[in-house]
Design an enzyme around this catalytic site. Structure first.
Site, short mmCIF file in Angstrom:
data_model
loop_
_atom_site.label_atom_id
_atom_site.label_comp_id
_atom_site.label_asym_id
_atom_site.label_seq_id
_atom_site.Cartn_x
_atom_site.Cartn_y
_atom_site.Cartn_z
N TYR A 11 -2.44 -1.25 10.35
CA TYR A 11 -2.35 -1.36 8.89
C TYR A 11 -1.00 -0.84 8.39
CZ TYR A 11 -4.09 -1.01 4.03
OH TYR A 11 -4.28 -1.14 2.67
N SER A 40 0.87 -1.19 0.00
CA SER A 40 0.00 0.00 0.00
C SER A 40 0.90 1.23 0.00
CB SER A 40 -0.84 0.00 1.28
OG SER A 40 -1.49 1.25 1.47
P1 NAD Z 1 -11.62 -5.82 -0.39
O1 NAD Z 1 -12.23 -5.69 0.97
O2 NAD Z 1 -12.41 -5.46 -1.60
O3 NAD Z 1 -11.10 -7.32 -0.60
C1 NAD Z 1 -10.41 -8.01 0.40
C2 NAD Z 1 -10.37 -9.47 0.03
O4 NAD Z 1 -9.70 -10.17 1.09
C3 NAD Z 1 -11.76 -10.11 -0.09
O5 NAD Z 1 -11.72 -11.09 -1.11
C4 NAD Z 1 -11.96 -10.76 1.26
O6 NAD Z 1 -12.88 -11.86 1.25
C5 NAD Z 1 -10.54 -11.22 1.52
N1 NAD Z 1 -10.28 -11.50 2.93
C6 NAD Z 1 -10.48 -10.71 4.01
N2 NAD Z 1 -10.13 -11.36 5.13
C7 NAD Z 1 -9.70 -12.58 4.74
C8 NAD Z 1 -9.21 -13.72 5.44
N3 NAD Z 1 -9.10 -13.74 6.78
N4 NAD Z 1 -8.89 -14.82 4.72
C9 NAD Z 1 -9.02 -14.83 3.36
N5 NAD Z 1 -9.46 -13.79 2.66
C10 NAD Z 1 -9.81 -12.68 3.35
O7 NAD Z 1 -10.26 -4.99 -0.28
P2 NAD Z 1 -9.29 -4.38 -1.41
O8 NAD Z 1 -9.40 -2.92 -1.33
O9 NAD Z 1 -9.47 -5.06 -2.71
O10 NAD Z 1 -7.89 -4.77 -0.77
C11 NAD Z 1 -7.03 -5.78 -1.29
C12 NAD Z 1 -5.62 -5.51 -0.83
O11 NAD Z 1 -5.18 -4.27 -1.38
C13 NAD Z 1 -5.46 -5.40 0.69
O12 NAD Z 1 -4.25 -6.00 1.08
C14 NAD Z 1 -5.41 -3.90 0.91
O13 NAD Z 1 -4.70 -3.57 2.07
C15 NAD Z 1 -4.66 -3.47 -0.34
N6 NAD Z 1 -4.84 -2.05 -0.66
C16 NAD Z 1 -6.07 -1.56 -0.97
C17 NAD Z 1 -6.18 -0.21 -1.28
C18 NAD Z 1 -7.49 0.41 -1.68
O14 NAD Z 1 -7.52 1.63 -1.84
N7 NAD Z 1 -8.54 -0.35 -1.87
C19 NAD Z 1 -5.06 0.61 -1.25
C20 NAD Z 1 -3.84 0.07 -0.90
C21 NAD Z 1 -3.73 -1.27 -0.61
#
Ligand code: NAD
Length: 277
Positions: free
Chosen positions: A172, A159
């Site tokens: 986080y 991130s």
């Molecule tokens: P999201 O909530 O849309 O998806 C998260 C996914 O992780 C889902 O498929 C959920 O079912 C799964 N998950 C959650 N807990 C779990 C567990 N215990 N076991 C297995 N699966 C689990 O989130 P996102 O925004 O797509 O985030 C995905 C990654 O990207 C994360 O690591 C997040 O930190 C990172 N990220 C997101 C952003 C953003 O702006 N959305 C920015 C930087 C980093």
């Protein structure tokens, strides 16, 4: 949970299917960025194991659609990324279902916001387990197979918060900084092999994880959804535009290519200028 798959033409011509014959595990791929990455890797011909939570019927629909659209094998593991034995089970399942793991994308992640002095211990432990320890466990499980084959790609979804901090995100930010440390160590340990390990550092991407933070701003400050979204972007992301799961997926696919063979231990921002400030 958003598990909609963007409409695309059917299986691409073989010239674009550069990952045909490869197998990929994408953790947390029933939603958001992980689903976007799984889609791009499948479109390039990789067989994929999906993972994450959600409605079983909806996940099965996504699995079938991904497989049918791109002509690849798609399996699914419900493994909980907070449980190391279930992570080992997921990698064993990928080996059974798909014949091994060539590409591992450590993407599953959760968020919780609160000042340090009020941060619940249980949320701290869950975030460290799912956002950091799971990447270590899955990496440890796939490395022997990748090194045995002499080829592999490990891509950690960190991130902008792996590079810089924001208030109220102690667990986080600590986990994502940790992911970058893990990425560098794995890259050094594999430096003389065909295995690479890198991290992608997204800024804001409009997924359920971020929508919750927009809803919190709207409620706390009495703003409309549009105004809350503009405020969230305006505070951090100079482009004032969200990055997209497709864009993160395209960078992941590039990291799988031969052109990226000497990118090792890198932290690559896709953040609209967030960390340039
Ligand atoms: P999201 O909530 O849309 O998806 C998260 C996914 O992780 C889902 O498929 C959920 O079912 C799964 N998950 C959650 N807990 C779990 C567990 N215990 N076991 C297995 N699966 C689990 O989130 P996102 O925004 O797509 O985030 C995905 C990654 O990207 C994360 O690591 C997040 O930190 C990172 N990220 C997101 C952003 C953003 O702006 N959305 C920015 C930087 C980093």
């Amino acid at each position: 949970m958003d598990v909609s798959i963007p409409t695309r033409p059917g299986p691409q011509s073989s010239a674009l299917r550069t990952l045909a014959g490869k197998t990929a595990v994408v953790t947390g791929s029933t939603s958001g960025i992980g689903l976007g990455i799984a889609e791009v890797l499948a479109a390039q011909g990789a067989d994929v194991l999906l993972n994450g939570f959600g409605d079983p019927a909806e996940i099965d629909r996504v699995r079938t659609a991904l497989s049918g659209t791109h002509g690849v094998r798609v399996s699914y593991s419900a493994a909980d990324m907070s449980k190391p034995d279930e992570i080992d089970g997921m990698i064993a399942q990928a080996t059974r279902d798909l014949g091994g793991v060539d590409i591992l994308v450590n993407n599953a992640g959760i968020q919780h916001t609160a000042p340090v002095r009020e941060f619940p211990m249980e949320r701290w432990n869950a975030i460290i387990a799912i956002n950091l320890t799971a990447a270590f466990c899955a990496t440890r499980a796939v490395l022997p197979g990748m090194e045995g084959k002499g080829w592999g790609r490990i891509i950690n979804i960190a991130s902008a918060h792996g590079l810089v901090a924001s208030p109220h995100k102690a667990a986080y930010v600590a986990a994502k900084h940790g992911v970058l440390g893990l990425t560098k160590v794995v890259a050094l340990e594999t430096a003389r092999t065909g295995v690479t390990c890198n991290a992608i550092c997204p800024g804001w991407v409009l997924t359920p994880l971020v929508q919750k933070q927009i809803d919190d701003i709207a409620m706390r400050e009495g703003l409309s959804g549009d105004d809350a979204r503009a405020k969230l972007l305006g505070e951090k992301q100079p482009s004032l535009e969200f990055a997209t799961p497709d864009q993160i997926g395209a960078l992941a696919a590039f990291l799988c290519s031969d052109a990226a063979a000497q990118i090792r231990g890198a932290a690559l921002p896709v953040d609209g200028g967030w960390t340039a400030q």
